[in-house]
Write a protein that holds these residues in place. Structure first.
Motif, PDB file in Angstrom:
ATOM      1  N   ASN A  39       0.862  -1.176   0.000  1.00  0.00           N
ATOM      2  CA  ASN A  39       0.000   0.000   0.000  1.00  0.00           C
ATOM      3  C   ASN A  39       0.904   1.233   0.000  1.00  0.00           C
ATOM      4  OD1 ASN A  39      -1.432   2.297   1.211  1.00  0.00           O
ATOM      5  ND2 ASN A  39      -3.117   0.852   1.540  1.00  0.00           N
ATOM      6  N   ASP A  40       0.833   2.009  -1.066  1.00  0.00           N
ATOM      7  CA  ASP A  40       1.722   3.168  -1.199  1.00  0.00           C
ATOM      8  C   ASP A  40       1.503   4.189  -0.087  1.00  0.00           C
ATOM      9  OD1 ASP A  40       2.839   2.071  -3.443  1.00  0.00           O
ATOM     10  OD2 ASP A  40       1.646   3.237  -4.864  1.00  0.00           O
ATOM     11  N   ARG A  41       0.265   4.370   0.288  1.00  0.00           N
ATOM     12  CA  ARG A  41      -0.041   5.355   1.342  1.00  0.00           C
ATOM     13  C   ARG A  41       0.639   4.986   2.653  1.00  0.00           C
ATOM     14  NH1 ARG A  41      -3.900   5.066   5.323  1.00  0.00           N
ATOM     15  NH2 ARG A  41      -4.872   3.276   4.280  1.00  0.00           N
ATOM     16  N   LEU A  42       0.527   3.740   3.076  1.00  0.00           N
ATOM     17  CA  LEU A  42       1.129   3.308   4.331  1.00  0.00           C
ATOM     18  C   LEU A  42       2.651   3.267   4.234  1.00  0.00           C
ATOM     19  CD1 LEU A  42      -1.309   0.500   5.553  1.00  0.00           C
ATOM     20  CD2 LEU A  42      -1.247   2.920   6.181  1.00  0.00           C
ATOM     21  N   GLU A  43       3.157   2.949   3.060  1.00  0.00           N
ATOM     22  CA  GLU A  43       4.613   2.934   2.880  1.00  0.00           C
ATOM     23  C   GLU A  43       5.190   4.344   3.039  1.00  0.00           C
ATOM     24  OE1 GLU A  43       7.821   2.018  -0.671  1.00  0.00           O
ATOM     25  OE2 GLU A  43       6.049   0.726  -0.509  1.00  0.00           O
ATOM     26  N   ARG A  44       4.499   5.321   2.490  1.00  0.00           N
ATOM     27  CA  ARG A  44       4.964   6.705   2.617  1.00  0.00           C
ATOM     28  C   ARG A  44       4.907   7.163   4.082  1.00  0.00           C
ATOM     29  NH1 ARG A  44       1.870   7.247  -2.237  1.00  0.00           N
ATOM     30  NH2 ARG A  44       0.105   8.042  -1.034  1.00  0.00           N
ATOM     31  N   VAL A  45       3.836   6.816   4.761  1.00  0.00           N
ATOM     32  CA  VAL A  45       3.697   7.177   6.179  1.00  0.00           C
ATOM     33  C   VAL A  45       4.805   6.515   6.996  1.00  0.00           C
ATOM     34  CG1 VAL A  45       2.242   6.871   8.224  1.00  0.00           C
ATOM     35  CG2 VAL A  45       1.217   7.627   6.073  1.00  0.00           C
ATOM     36  N   ARG A  46       5.076   5.235   6.706  1.00  0.00           N
ATOM     37  CA  ARG A  46       6.152   4.511   7.378  1.00  0.00           C
ATOM     38  C   ARG A  46       7.498   5.191   7.153  1.00  0.00           C
ATOM     39  NH1 ARG A  46       8.592  -0.226   5.244  1.00  0.00           N
ATOM     40  NH2 ARG A  46       8.685   1.029   3.327  1.00  0.00           N
ATOM     41  N   ASP A  47       7.760   5.580   5.920  1.00  0.00           N
ATOM     42  CA  ASP A  47       9.053   6.176   5.581  1.00  0.00           C
ATOM     43  C   ASP A  47       9.270   7.513   6.297  1.00  0.00           C
ATOM     44  OD1 ASP A  47       9.599   4.023   3.976  1.00  0.00           O
ATOM     45  OD2 ASP A  47       9.191   5.057   2.085  1.00  0.00           O
ATOM     46  N   VAL A  48       8.245   8.331   6.325  1.00  0.00           N
ATOM     47  CA  VAL A  48       8.352   9.622   7.021  1.00  0.00           C
ATOM     48  C   VAL A  48       8.584   9.409   8.505  1.00  0.00           C
ATOM     49  CG1 VAL A  48       7.055  11.686   7.709  1.00  0.00           C
ATOM     50  CG2 VAL A  48       7.004  10.923   5.322  1.00  0.00           C
ATOM     51  N   PHE A  49       7.862   8.463   9.086  1.00  0.00           N
ATOM     52  CA  PHE A  49       7.995   8.176  10.516  1.00  0.00           C
ATOM     53  C   PHE A  49       9.395   7.671  10.853  1.00  0.00           C
ATOM     54  CE2 PHE A  49       7.721   5.170  14.077  1.00  0.00           C
ATOM     55  CZ  PHE A  49       7.188   5.999  15.063  1.00  0.00           C
ATOM     56  N   VAL A  50       9.895   6.734  10.076  1.00  0.00           N
ATOM     57  CA  VAL A  50      11.225   6.176  10.332  1.00  0.00           C
ATOM     58  C   VAL A  50      12.300   7.247  10.135  1.00  0.00           C
ATOM     59  CG1 VAL A  50      12.957   4.515   9.521  1.00  0.00           C
ATOM     60  CG2 VAL A  50      10.586   3.798   9.829  1.00  0.00           C
ATOM     61  N   PHE A  51      12.138   8.092   9.115  1.00  0.00           N
ATOM     62  CA  PHE A  51      13.107   9.175   8.906  1.00  0.00           C
ATOM     63  C   PHE A  51      13.171  10.071  10.142  1.00  0.00           C
ATOM     64  CE2 PHE A  51      14.416  13.401   7.531  1.00  0.00           C
ATOM     65  CZ  PHE A  51      15.551  13.114   6.781  1.00  0.00           C
ATOM     66  N   ALA A  52      12.014  10.370  10.725  1.00  0.00           N
ATOM     67  CA  ALA A  52      11.983  11.194  11.937  1.00  0.00           C
ATOM     68  C   ALA A  52      12.647  10.462  13.108  1.00  0.00           C
ATOM     69  CB  ALA A  52      10.546  11.570  12.281  1.00  0.00           C
ATOM     70  N   CYS A  53      12.473   9.144  13.174  1.00  0.00           N
ATOM     71  CA  CYS A  53      13.078   8.348  14.251  1.00  0.00           C
ATOM     72  C   CYS A  53      14.600   8.380  14.208  1.00  0.00           C
ATOM     73  CB  CYS A  53      12.615   6.888  14.162  1.00  0.00           C
ATOM     74  SG  CYS A  53      10.935   6.571  14.718  1.00  0.00           S
ATOM     75  N   ILE A  54      15.179   8.438  13.018  1.00  0.00           N
ATOM     76  CA  ILE A  54      16.645   8.348  12.900  1.00  0.00           C
ATOM     77  C   ILE A  54      17.312   9.713  12.717  1.00  0.00           C
ATOM     78  CG2 ILE A  54      16.614   5.971  12.053  1.00  0.00           C
ATOM     79  CD1 ILE A  54      16.828   6.971   9.232  1.00  0.00           C
ATOM     80  N   THR A  55      16.501  10.780  12.747  1.00  0.00           N
ATOM     81  CA  THR A  55      17.065  12.135  12.695  1.00  0.00           C
ATOM     82  C   THR A  55      16.678  12.962  13.924  1.00  0.00           C
ATOM     83  OG1 THR A  55      15.160  12.952  11.440  1.00  0.00           O
ATOM     84  CG2 THR A  55      17.087  12.196  10.172  1.00  0.00           C
ATOM     85  N   GLY A  56      15.623  12.553  14.626  1.00  0.00           N
ATOM     86  CA  GLY A  56      15.185  13.288  15.807  1.00  0.00           C
ATOM     87  C   GLY A  56      14.418  14.548  15.494  1.00  0.00           C
ATOM     88  N   LEU A  57      14.026  14.731  14.236  1.00  0.00           N
ATOM     89  CA  LEU A  57      13.298  15.948  13.855  1.00  0.00           C
ATOM     90  C   LEU A  57      11.867  15.927  14.383  1.00  0.00           C
ATOM     91  CD1 LEU A  57      14.378  16.420  10.120  1.00  0.00           C
ATOM     92  CD2 LEU A  57      15.257  17.606  12.130  1.00  0.00           C
TER      93      LEU A  57
END
Length: 334
Positions: free
Chosen positions: A155-173
């Motif tokens: 599901n592209d929608r959930l994949e995009r949400v996952r990617d944004v969330f993980v990016f925030a997890c590994i940058t602390g933004l």
């Protein structure tokens, strides 16, 4: 310090006390509106702060109506404090931390009103907030991030949400800072972040690891952001699809009462979980507060440490590593 009353202010105060204010006008809420207008025009507040002060005004209006307690500056006394605390934590069901934050903001308004000559009543200074309590929150581990990245959501929608969330997890933004990421802000595997508001704030440099760079390239350095509310809604769906269907304990504290409520793990996750995860993972890996704060932008180390979540696994690891004791005992002779 003595402050001169203007004729307009004196008349309003007189009318208010003798219930002659035209059209139900009340100097207390007039002052509150002026306070908000001044802060907004002076660019002193973020949108979230403005929203909180509007919410407090609504609560005060509801309190005045429901408790039939006419709000005037002279009525801000110990009786008001008791009634308002009981109203917020009883009828409104506010937990300690919510009420403590709201009452602190209310006292900020009262201090402004005092300094601007709307009142000489200083009783508000003696009113104590309900103490804040540290409530355990959800923070993820490395294995969780790996599990999320390896899951095929189909599901592209959930994949995009996952990617944004993980990016925030590994940058602390913070979620609001993700929109500042662009190709021009990345140099030598570092994200150079300058907030749009706050010219006095220094540029933060955030290291980008291989996964962060992969996610940026995947979206050509423009993260697929949606509204924070929708992101919070969909991230719960992401965790459910990834198999996080177990329950955890949620602790709710109102006054001296402690409630332990079982809730689904996915329902404890939000966009703010990402920043908490970043700080917790670095702390557990032994990184210094000073180093972490340089990445996250925290000025107050006490605030930074409130993000650090110590779970049972962390406790077990700490005890096991510290007390590595050879306990092969010598048998006593019979």
């Amino acid at each position: 310090m003595q402050v001169d009353f203007t004729s307009r202010l004196l008349k309003k105060e007189f009318d208010e006390q003798f219930k002659k204010a035209p059209g139900g006008k009340n100097i207390f809420f007039d002052a509150y509106d002026e306070f908000m207008d001044q802060k907004i025009k002076n660019q002193e507040w973020k949108p979230s702060t403005e929203k909180r002060y509007k919410n407090i005004k609504n609560i005060l209006k509801e309190f005045e109506k429901d408790r039939k307690y006419k709000l005037t500056f002279n009525a801000i006394n110990s009786k008001f404090h008791a009634e308002f605390t009981d109203y917020c934590m009883g009828e409104k069901q506010h937990v300690n931390n919510t009420y403590s934050r709201n009452f602190g903001l209310f006292k900020t308004f009262m201090l402004w009103a005092f300094k601007n000559g709307y009142t000489y009543n200083e009783e508000f200074r003696e009113m104590q907030k309900v103490p804040k309590v540290i409530i355990p929150q959800v923070a993820l581990q490395k294995t969780d991030l790996e599990k999320l990245m390896q899951h095929d959501f189909k599901n592209d929608r959930l994949e995009r949400v996952r990617d944004v969330f993980v990016f925030a997890c590994i940058t602390g933004l913070r979620f609001g800072e993700l929109s500042l990421v662009s190709k021009t802000s990345v140099k030598d595997d570092l994200l150079h972040l300058k907030e749009e508001k706050g010219a006095e704030k220094e540029v933060r440099t955030i290291p980008l690891n291989d996964l962060a760079l992969y996610l940026l390239r995947k979206y050509e350095y423009k993260l697929p952001l949606i509204a924070n509310q929708k992101q919070n809604e969909y991230i719960k769906e992401v965790f459910e699809k990834a198999g996080y269907t177990h329950e955890v304990e949620r602790i709710v504290i109102r006054g001296k009462q402690v409630e332990r409520i079982p809730v689904l793990f996915k329902d404890r996750v939000s966009t703010h979980t990402a920043r908490r995860t970043f700080i917790t993972m670095l702390k557990r890996d032994g990184k210094s507060d000073k180093l972490i704060s340089k990445i996250t932008g925290h000025k107050d180390l006490k605030t930074l440490n409130q993000y650090y979540q110590v779970d049972d696994d962390a406790k077990k690891e700490a005890v096991a590593e510290t007390f590595k004791i050879n306990f092969n005992t010598v048998k006593k002779a019979e």
